[in-house]
Design an enzyme around this catalytic site. Structure first.
Site, PDB file in Angstrom:
ATOM      1  N   ARG A  33       9.763  -2.506   0.200  1.00 25.09           N
ATOM      2  CA  ARG A  33       8.462  -1.863  -0.032  1.00 25.09           C
ATOM      3  C   ARG A  33       8.307  -1.323  -1.454  1.00 25.09           C
ATOM      4  O   ARG A  33       7.659  -0.290  -1.658  1.00 25.09           O
ATOM      5  CB  ARG A  33       8.222  -0.717   0.962  1.00 25.09           C
ATOM      6  CG  ARG A  33       8.018  -1.156   2.403  1.00 25.09           C
ATOM      7  CD  ARG A  33       6.580  -1.583   2.631  1.00 25.09           C
ATOM      8  NE  ARG A  33       6.425  -2.173   3.947  1.00 25.09           N
ATOM      9  CZ  ARG A  33       6.002  -1.511   5.016  1.00 25.09           C
ATOM     10  NH1 ARG A  33       5.659  -0.255   4.928  1.00 25.09           N
ATOM     11  NH2 ARG A  33       5.893  -2.132   6.162  1.00 25.09           N
ATOM     12  N   ARG A  37       2.515   2.417  -1.454  1.00 25.37           N
ATOM     13  CA  ARG A  37       1.740   3.645  -1.624  1.00 25.37           C
ATOM     14  C   ARG A  37       2.375   4.730  -2.465  1.00 25.37           C
ATOM     15  O   ARG A  37       1.671   5.644  -2.911  1.00 25.37           O
ATOM     16  CB  ARG A  37       1.391   4.224  -0.242  1.00 25.37           C
ATOM     17  CG  ARG A  37       0.263   3.465   0.432  1.00 25.37           C
ATOM     18  CD  ARG A  37       0.063   3.940   1.841  1.00 25.37           C
ATOM     19  NE  ARG A  37       1.272   3.644   2.590  1.00 25.37           N
ATOM     20  CZ  ARG A  37       1.398   3.821   3.905  1.00 25.37           C
ATOM     21  NH1 ARG A  37       0.398   4.317   4.597  1.00 25.37           N
ATOM     22  NH2 ARG A  37       2.526   3.508   4.510  1.00 25.37           N
ATOM     23  N   ARG A  46      -5.568  -0.758  -4.466  1.00 26.31           N
ATOM     24  CA  ARG A  46      -5.959  -0.888  -3.061  1.00 26.31           C
ATOM     25  C   ARG A  46      -7.356  -0.323  -2.850  1.00 26.31           C
ATOM     26  O   ARG A  46      -8.168  -0.891  -2.125  1.00 26.31           O
ATOM     27  CB  ARG A  46      -4.959  -0.178  -2.146  1.00 26.31           C
ATOM     28  CG  ARG A  46      -5.267  -0.474  -0.686  1.00 26.31           C
ATOM     29  CD  ARG A  46      -4.350   0.243   0.247  1.00 26.31           C
ATOM     30  NE  ARG A  46      -4.562   1.675   0.190  1.00 26.31           N
ATOM     31  CZ  ARG A  46      -4.127   2.523   1.110  1.00 26.31           C
ATOM     32  NH1 ARG A  46      -3.434   2.095   2.127  1.00 26.31           N
ATOM     33  NH2 ARG A  46      -4.353   3.807   0.989  1.00 26.31           N
ATOM     34  N   ASP A  83       2.530  -9.298   4.184  1.00 27.98           N
ATOM     35  CA  ASP A  83       2.961  -8.574   5.378  1.00 27.98           C
ATOM     36  C   ASP A  83       3.551  -9.563   6.376  1.00 27.98           C
ATOM     37  O   ASP A  83       3.202 -10.749   6.353  1.00 27.98           O
ATOM     38  CB  ASP A  83       1.788  -7.833   6.018  1.00 27.98           C
ATOM     39  CG  ASP A  83       2.301  -6.704   6.900  1.00 27.98           C
ATOM     40  OD1 ASP A  83       2.610  -5.632   6.366  1.00 27.98           O
ATOM     41  OD2 ASP A  83       2.438  -6.917   8.120  1.00 27.98           O
ATOM     42  N   TYR A 160       4.604  -6.781  18.186  1.00 26.38           N
ATOM     43  CA  TYR A 160       3.264  -6.400  17.720  1.00 26.38           C
ATOM     44  C   TYR A 160       2.177  -7.179  18.459  1.00 26.38           C
ATOM     45  O   TYR A 160       1.109  -6.647  18.783  1.00 26.38           O
ATOM     46  CB  TYR A 160       3.132  -6.629  16.210  1.00 26.38           C
ATOM     47  CG  TYR A 160       3.884  -5.602  15.392  1.00 26.38           C
ATOM     48  CD1 TYR A 160       3.343  -4.333  15.159  1.00 26.38           C
ATOM     49  CD2 TYR A 160       5.141  -5.872  14.860  1.00 26.38           C
ATOM     50  CE1 TYR A 160       4.032  -3.378  14.428  1.00 26.38           C
ATOM     51  CE2 TYR A 160       5.840  -4.923  14.128  1.00 26.38           C
ATOM     52  CZ  TYR A 160       5.274  -3.680  13.918  1.00 26.38           C
ATOM     53  OH  TYR A 160       5.968  -2.740  13.192  1.00 26.38           O
TER      54      TYR A 160
HETATM   55  O1  CP3 Z   1       8.757  -4.901   0.339  1.00 26.71           O
HETATM   56  C1  CP3 Z   1       7.695  -5.157  -0.265  1.00 26.71           C
HETATM   57  O2  CP3 Z   1       7.322  -4.532  -1.290  1.00 26.71           O
HETATM   58  C2  CP3 Z   1       6.872  -6.343   0.199  1.00 26.71           C
HETATM   59  C3  CP3 Z   1       5.749  -6.029   0.991  1.00 26.71           C
HETATM   60  C4  CP3 Z   1       5.878  -5.774   2.480  1.00 26.71           C
HETATM   61  C5  CP3 Z   1       4.889  -5.056   3.196  1.00 26.71           C
HETATM   62  N1  CP3 Z   1       5.176  -5.126   4.514  1.00 26.71           N
HETATM   63  C6  CP3 Z   1       3.738  -4.399   2.580  1.00 26.71           C
HETATM   64  C7  CP3 Z   1       3.029  -3.368   3.355  1.00 26.71           C
HETATM   65  C8  CP3 Z   1       6.824  -6.203   3.408  1.00 26.71           C
HETATM   66  C9  CP3 Z   1       8.124  -6.965   3.189  1.00 26.71           C
HETATM   67  C10 CP3 Z   1       6.351  -5.798   4.698  1.00 26.71           C
HETATM   68  C11 CP3 Z   1       7.050  -6.127   5.951  1.00 26.71           C
HETATM   69  C12 CP3 Z   1       6.617  -5.474   7.196  1.00 26.71           C
HETATM   70  N2  CP3 Z   1       5.341  -5.226   7.628  1.00 26.71           N
HETATM   71  C13 CP3 Z   1       7.486  -5.103   8.236  1.00 26.71           C
HETATM   72  C14 CP3 Z   1       8.975  -5.342   8.231  1.00 26.71           C
HETATM   73  C15 CP3 Z   1       9.684  -4.415   7.319  1.00 26.71           C
HETATM   74  C16 CP3 Z   1       9.766  -3.016   7.800  1.00 26.71           C
HETATM   75  O3  CP3 Z   1       9.209  -2.147   7.140  1.00 26.71           O
HETATM   76  O4  CP3 Z   1      10.418  -2.832   8.839  1.00 26.71           O
HETATM   77  C17 CP3 Z   1       6.721  -4.567   9.277  1.00 26.71           C
HETATM   78  C18 CP3 Z   1       7.247  -4.007  10.578  1.00 26.71           C
HETATM   79  C19 CP3 Z   1       5.375  -4.668   8.883  1.00 26.71           C
HETATM   80  C20 CP3 Z   1       4.177  -4.300   9.691  1.00 26.71           C
HETATM   81  C21 CP3 Z   1       3.420  -3.244   9.010  1.00 26.71           C
HETATM   82  N3  CP3 Z   1       2.642  -3.436   7.887  1.00 26.71           N
HETATM   83  C22 CP3 Z   1       3.342  -1.878   9.364  1.00 26.71           C
HETATM   84  C23 CP3 Z   1       4.061  -1.237  10.537  1.00 26.71           C
HETATM   85  C24 CP3 Z   1       2.510  -1.267   8.414  1.00 26.71           C
HETATM   86  C25 CP3 Z   1       2.053   0.155   8.367  1.00 26.71           C
HETATM   87  C26 CP3 Z   1       3.200   0.936   7.835  1.00 26.71           C
HETATM   88  C27 CP3 Z   1       2.768   2.107   7.026  1.00 26.71           C
HETATM   89  O5  CP3 Z   1       3.612   2.492   6.202  1.00 26.71           O
HETATM   90  O6  CP3 Z   1       1.648   2.603   7.206  1.00 26.71           O
HETATM   91  C28 CP3 Z   1       2.119  -2.242   7.488  1.00 26.71           C
HETATM   92  C29 CP3 Z   1       1.282  -2.041   6.289  1.00 26.71           C
HETATM   93  C30 CP3 Z   1       1.934  -2.303   4.976  1.00 26.71           C
HETATM   94  N4  CP3 Z   1       2.667  -3.415   4.670  1.00 26.71           N
HETATM   95  C31 CP3 Z   1       1.821  -1.495   3.808  1.00 26.71           C
HETATM   96  C32 CP3 Z   1       2.488  -2.175   2.781  1.00 26.71           C
HETATM   97  C33 CP3 Z   1       2.603  -1.776   1.332  1.00 26.71           C
HETATM   98  C34 CP3 Z   1       1.047  -0.191   3.699  1.00 26.71           C
HETATM   99  C35 CP3 Z   1      -0.370  -0.577   3.521  1.00 26.71           C
HETATM  100  C36 CP3 Z   1      -1.175   0.494   2.890  1.00 26.71           C
HETATM  101  O7  CP3 Z   1      -1.485   1.473   3.580  1.00 26.71           O
HETATM  102  O8  CP3 Z   1      -1.515   0.317   1.706  1.00 26.71           O
END
Ligand code: CP3
Length: 361
Positions: A33, A37, A46, A83, A160
């Site tokens: 990540r 944010r 964003r 994602d 999911y």
């Molecule tokens: O690592 C990186 O920088 C690459 C980008 C990346 C994102 N999601 C961006 C993201 C990667 C590799 C993921 C994978 C992902 N997405 C996983 C597996 C990794 C982990 O964290 O266990 C999962 C379970 C998801 C599903 C997902 N997407 C969730 C549960 C959420 C909400 C989480 C939160 O923090 O609110 C997301 C959204 C998400 N994916 C964000 C980002 C930067 C936050 C989006 C935002 O609010 O701007």
């Protein structure tokens, strides 16, 4: 699939060398990540784009966000900004993000006919925005560092899709797993096929390493983990392109809370395993031997502490892993949104300063 322009040779290939356990001058470092944010420049883009999904679906914006952390910090890898839920979205489930609630699906997958009707998406079609982003990022990186592509594991994606979003107890997913294992297997089989062709499309577009995120494998029993998660990871890895442009494309397999199963994970054909912070990475290394490299495993919560404390914890992780190649420094899970970017810098700089001592011959 169109062949991208001839790629520049890599200036910094430490990540690829570490994943293949080749000798190095220091330990490479990136953060799960790393674009997100906690970075003000991410929040700004964003807001301009309107939503997280709008960023993911626009290759120019996804490329810009991918590069943001590299412009700030001396990281050794870029990871595609996207994602894991792009696949279920491409299967027609209607992904959206409700404010403050995380991901949701308009059409969860609950019945036999829901599963029968699921398409295996053609990545050149409904996921084209992802492969376009990969090609663009490769071009913009100009060989500075390698680009990591990724996907979710079938089990994690299935949770999911069946739950319709995030979950605490996985009530619906576990009801299906235990009550109708045949249905769960049909779903996992479709997802495994989808993930394999999606990751191969990312490699063809220019991804130089791959990571499979099995965020929810750790909620399974040992027997269910083998049957419903590990087995599909193995199937996917067996179907991946092994090299491109004469260079091996290493695969990292990460099961969060998968500590008890590292030995089994090291037999999946993955080149490296992601390790969360609940394991001592030195113990992990002794258990997997020379079969795989390891990536991890600083507790992301350490980044809430002041920089001098962060440096001490980086020193501990490096010391636990010990001498020699095969370690990619990372957090044990994604960086938290409240972290001060300067604290991430302290971690990265500590790896640069402290790790060369572990690589002298
Ligand atoms: O690592 C990186 O920088 C690459 C980008 C990346 C994102 N999601 C961006 C993201 C990667 C590799 C993921 C994978 C992902 N997405 C996983 C597996 C990794 C982990 O964290 O266990 C999962 C379970 C998801 C599903 C997902 N997407 C969730 C549960 C959420 C909400 C989480 C939160 O923090 O609110 C997301 C959204 C998400 N994916 C964000 C980002 C930067 C936050 C989006 C935002 O609010 O701007």
């Amino acid at each position: 699939m169109a062949e991208s322009a001839v790629p520049a040779p890599l200036d910094n290939d430490r990540l690829l060398r570490a994943l293949l356990r080749e000798p190095l001058d220091r330990t490479p470092v990136w953060m799960m990540r790393q674009a997100g944010r906690y970075l003000p420049e991410y929040r700004k883009l964003r807001q301009q784009a309107g939503s997280f999904l709008a960023l993911c679906q626009n290759p120019e914006l996804a490329c810009a966000v991918t590069l943001q952390p590299l412009e700030r910090f001396p990281l050794d890898a870029a990871i595609l900004f996207s994602d894991i839920l792009t696949i279920p979205h491409a299967m027609g489930r209607g992904l959206y993000f409700a404010a403050g609630e995380g991901p949701r699906f308009e059409r969860p997958v609950r019945t036999e006919s829901d599963i029968r009707a699921l398409p295996v998406p053609d990545p050149g079609d409904s996921l084209r925005y992802v492969t376009d982003a990969v090609s663009l990022i490769r071009r913009e990186l100009c060989g500075r560092v390698p680009l990591i592509g990724f996907a979710g594991s079938p089990w994690t994606l299935a949770t999911y899709m069946v739950e319709g979003g995030s979950s605490k107890n996985f009530a619906l997913a576990k009801a299906m797993l235990y009550g109708r294992p045949d249905l769960m297997h049909q779903l996992l089989e479709k997802l495994a096929q989808s993930v394999t062709s999606y990751l191969n499309a990312q490699v063809e577009a220019g991804a130089q390493a791959l990571m499979i995120f099995d965020t929810w494998g750790g909620v399974l029993t040992p027997a269910a983990y083998r049957e419903f998660s590990l087995r599909y990871a193995e199937q996917i890895i067996a179907g991946l392109l092994k090299s491109r442009g004469g260079r091996r494309v290493p695969v990292v397999f990460f099961t969060k809370n998968g500590g008890p199963w590292l030995e089994a994970m090291s037999e999946t054909g993955a080149d490296a395993l992601g390790v969360d912070w609940t394991q001592d990475i030195g113990d992990a290394r002794r258990r997997v031997g020379a079969r795989v490299a390891l990536q991890g495993n600083l507790d992301p919560g350490v980044l809430y502490a002041p920089p001098d404390v962060i440096r001490e914890h980086v020193a501990s992780v490096l010391e636990e892993y010990g001498h020699g190649s095969g370690h990619v420094f990372n957090l044990g899970h994604g960086i938290h949104p409240e972290v001060d970017p300067e604290h991430a810098r302290a971690m990265i700089e500590a790896v640069h300063t402290l790790s060369p001592g572990y690589h002298t011959t």
